[in-house]
Design a protein around this motif. Structure first.
Motif, PDB file in Angstrom:
ATOM      1  N   LYS A  67       1.002  -1.082  -0.076  1.00 37.03           N
ATOM      2  CA  LYS A  67      -0.122  -0.011  -0.073  1.00 37.03           C
ATOM      3  C   LYS A  67       0.911   1.223   0.018  1.00 37.03           C
ATOM      4  N   ARG A  68       0.613   2.243  -0.767  1.00 33.90           N
ATOM      5  CA  ARG A  68       1.568   3.453  -0.842  1.00 33.90           C
ATOM      6  C   ARG A  68       1.218   4.266   0.149  1.00 33.90           C
ATOM      7  N   SER A  69       0.024   4.202   0.932  1.00 35.36           N
ATOM      8  CA  SER A  69      -0.211   5.321   2.099  1.00 35.36           C
ATOM      9  C   SER A  69       0.908   4.581   3.414  1.00 35.36           C
ATOM     10  N   ASP A  70       1.240   3.101   3.299  1.00 36.72           N
ATOM     11  CA  ASP A  70       2.136   2.683   4.321  1.00 36.72           C
ATOM     12  C   ASP A  70       3.567   3.388   4.393  1.00 36.72           C
ATOM     13  N   PHE A  71       3.847   3.727   3.024  1.00 38.42           N
ATOM     14  CA  PHE A  71       5.114   4.454   2.868  1.00 38.42           C
ATOM     15  C   PHE A  71       4.922   6.227   2.611  1.00 38.42           C
ATOM     16  N   ASN A  72       3.793   6.715   3.118  1.00 37.43           N
ATOM     17  CA  ASN A  72       3.643   8.064   3.147  1.00 37.43           C
ATOM     18  C   ASN A  72       3.646   8.509   1.670  1.00 37.43           C
ATOM     19  N   MET A  73       3.034   7.837   0.739  1.00 37.73           N
ATOM     20  CA  MET A  73       2.515   8.181  -0.556  1.00 37.73           C
ATOM     21  C   MET A  73       1.453   8.182  -1.069  1.00 37.73           C
ATOM     22  N   ALA A  74       0.465   8.653  -0.258  1.00 40.97           N
ATOM     23  CA  ALA A  74      -1.089   8.501  -0.433  1.00 40.97           C
ATOM     24  C   ALA A  74      -1.922   9.544  -1.397  1.00 40.97           C
ATOM     25  N   LYS A  75      -0.880  10.461  -2.027  1.00 41.03           N
ATOM     26  CA  LYS A  75      -1.543  11.181  -2.744  1.00 41.03           C
ATOM     27  C   LYS A  75      -2.531  10.636  -3.810  1.00 41.03           C
ATOM     28  N   ALA A  76      -3.697  11.202  -3.831  1.00 32.63           N
ATOM     29  CA  ALA A  76      -4.797  10.921  -4.961  1.00 32.63           C
ATOM     30  C   ALA A  76      -5.557   9.613  -4.494  1.00 32.63           C
ATOM     31  N   VAL A  77      -5.422   9.141  -3.287  1.00 29.13           N
ATOM     32  CA  VAL A  77      -6.090   7.968  -2.882  1.00 29.13           C
ATOM     33  C   VAL A  77      -7.468   8.437  -2.712  1.00 29.13           C
ATOM     34  N   PRO A  78      -8.504   7.815  -2.966  1.00 30.49           N
ATOM     35  CA  PRO A  78      -8.799   6.576  -3.572  1.00 30.49           C
ATOM     36  C   PRO A  78      -8.777   6.758  -5.020  1.00 30.49           C
ATOM     37  N   PHE A  79      -8.738   7.832  -5.573  1.00 34.22           N
ATOM     38  CA  PHE A  79      -8.928   7.952  -7.153  1.00 34.22           C
ATOM     39  C   PHE A  79      -7.859   7.069  -7.732  1.00 34.22           C
ATOM     40  N   VAL A  80      -6.689   7.196  -7.258  1.00 33.64           N
ATOM     41  CA  VAL A  80      -5.440   6.039  -7.771  1.00 33.64           C
ATOM     42  C   VAL A  80      -5.366   5.178  -6.688  1.00 33.64           C
ATOM     43  N   SER A  81      -5.096   3.999  -6.979  1.00 33.48           N
ATOM     44  CA  SER A  81      -5.228   2.992  -6.063  1.00 33.48           C
ATOM     45  C   SER A  81      -4.016   3.162  -4.878  1.00 33.48           C
ATOM     46  N   ASP A  82      -4.589   2.686  -3.987  1.00 33.61           N
ATOM     47  CA  ASP A  82      -3.716   2.657  -2.600  1.00 33.61           C
ATOM     48  C   ASP A  82      -2.853   1.353  -2.923  1.00 33.61           C
ATOM     49  N   GLU A  83      -3.182   0.352  -3.495  1.00 29.57           N
ATOM     50  CA  GLU A  83      -2.496  -0.784  -3.675  1.00 29.57           C
ATOM     51  C   GLU A  83      -1.933  -0.771  -4.988  1.00 29.57           C
ATOM     52  N   VAL A  84      -0.628  -1.321  -4.745  1.00 24.02           N
ATOM     53  CA  VAL A  84       0.311  -1.119  -5.706  1.00 24.02           C
ATOM     54  C   VAL A  84       0.981  -2.836  -5.991  1.00 24.02           C
ATOM     55  N   ASN A  85       0.858  -3.383  -7.149  1.00 25.78           N
ATOM     56  CA  ASN A  85       1.385  -4.578  -7.265  1.00 25.78           C
ATOM     57  C   ASN A  85       3.081  -4.541  -8.044  1.00 25.78           C
ATOM     58  N   LEU A  86       3.604  -5.322  -7.089  1.00 21.16           N
ATOM     59  CA  LEU A  86       4.913  -5.367  -7.552  1.00 21.16           C
ATOM     60  C   LEU A  86       5.219  -6.844  -8.312  1.00 21.16           C
ATOM     61  N   VAL A  87       6.074  -6.755  -9.454  1.00 24.14           N
ATOM     62  CA  VAL A  87       6.371  -7.692 -10.266  1.00 24.14           C
ATOM     63  C   VAL A  87       7.835  -7.723 -10.375  1.00 24.14           C
ATOM     64  N   ILE A  88       8.538  -8.641  -9.946  1.00 21.28           N
ATOM     65  CA  ILE A  88      10.123  -8.557  -9.916  1.00 21.28           C
ATOM     66  C   ILE A  88      10.727  -9.653 -10.591  1.00 21.28           C
ATOM     67  N   THR A  89      11.669  -9.460 -11.579  1.00 19.34           N
ATOM     68  CA  THR A  89      12.580 -10.566 -12.192  1.00 19.34           C
ATOM     69  C   THR A  89      13.826 -10.308 -11.933  1.00 19.34           C
ATOM     70  N   ALA A  90      14.578 -11.399 -11.791  1.00 22.35           N
ATOM     71  CA  ALA A  90      15.993 -11.094 -11.254  1.00 22.35           C
ATOM     72  C   ALA A  90      16.792 -12.081 -11.725  1.00 22.35           C
ATOM     73  N   GLU A  91      18.138 -11.693 -12.010  1.00 26.42           N
ATOM     74  CA  GLU A  91      19.116 -12.759 -12.201  1.00 26.42           C
ATOM     75  C   GLU A  91      20.508 -12.423 -11.339  1.00 26.42           C
ATOM     76  N   ALA A  92      20.997 -13.402 -10.466  1.00 21.92           N
ATOM     77  CA  ALA A  92      22.105 -13.127  -9.949  1.00 21.92           C
ATOM     78  C   ALA A  92      23.157 -14.024 -10.069  1.00 21.92           C
TER      79      ALA A  92
END
Length: 190
Positions: free
Chosen positions: A162-187
Motif C-alpha cells: 500500500k502506498r499509504s504505508d510509505f507516506n505516498m497516499a496522494k490521490a487515494v482513492p482515485f489512484v489505487s492505494d494498492e500497488v502490485n510489484l512484479v520482480i524478475t532477477a538474475e544473480a
C-alpha cells in the motif's frame, strides 16, 4: 571380499552425498542488466500504468541444502524510476511520492524464508521506502540455477503493498492505494 568392496563403495557414495547435502551457502550478486522491479497501480478505474527500477544492487545468499536459510539484500536509487514518460518520472520523484531529494535509496532485507514448494517460497523482509520500514512478503519462484557466463540463479517474485504505508497516499482513492510489484532477477556467483 566382495562385501568389503560393496561396503566401501556405499560409504564413499554416502560421504559424497553428505558432502553435497551440506554444501556451503553461496552468495550471488544481482545483475542489473537482467533485474527489474516493476510496479503497477489503478488510475481511476481507467488503466493500470506501470513504472520500474532497473538499477537494483544487492546480493542473494542461496543455501541449496537448506533453502529456508537463504537471504536477500537489495537496494536501488529512487531517482532511477522509469515510467516511460519523462514528465511523469519527475512527478514520481517529487515529495508527494518517492521524494528522491530526501530519500535517495529504497531497500529490502529479508528476515525469513518459508519454503512452499520445490522451487517456491514466501520471502518476508523489511522494505524501506521514503524512510518508512514495513514488513512485506514476496511470493518467490526460483526459475533456474545454471551456467551462463558464470553460475547464475534466476527468480521471479510478486507482492502487493500500500502506498499509504510509505507516506505516498496522494490521490487515494482515485489512484489505487494498492500497488502490485512484479520482480524478475538474475544473480551471478562471483
Amino acid at each position: 571380499m566382495k562385501f568389503v568392496k560393496s561396503a566401501l563403495l556405499a560409504t564413499a557414495v554416502l560421504s559424497l552425498s553428505a558432502a553435497g547435502a551440506f554444501a556451503a551457502p553461496e552468495t550471488y550478486k544481482l545483475d542489473q542488466n537482467h533485474t527489474e522491479v516493476a510496479f503497477s497501480w489503478n488510475h481511476m478505474g481507467f488503466s493500470n500504468p506501470t513504472a520500474k527500477f532497473m538499477n537494483a544492487v544487492g546480493t542473494v545468499t542461496l543455501d541449496e541444502a537448506n533453502p529456508a536459510a537463504s537471504s536477500v539484500e537489495v537496494s536501488f536509487a529512487t531517482d532511477g524510476i522509469n515510467s516511460g514518460v519523462a514528465v511523469f518520472n519527475d512527478h514520481l520523484k517529487a515529495a508527494d511520492f518517492f521524494d528522491v531529494a530526501n530519500h535517495p535509496t529504497a531497500t529490502f532485507k529479508s528476515t525469513k524464508v518459508d519454503v512452499t514448494g520445490a522451487n517456491t517460497a514466501k520471502v518476508t523482509g523489511d522494505l524501506t521506502i521514503k524512510g518508512v520500514t514495513k514488513p512485506v512478503t514476496l511470493d518467490v519462484k526460483l526459475n533456474k540455477i545454471g551456467m551462463a557466463k558464470k553460475k547464475t540463479a534466476g527468480f521471479s517474485a510478486t507482492a502487493t503493498i500500500k502506498r499509504s504505508d510509505f507516506n505516498m497516499a496522494k490521490a487515494v482513492p482515485f489512484v489505487s492505494d494498492e500497488v502490485n510489484l512484479v520482480i524478475t532477477a538474475e544473480a551471478n556467483k562471483d
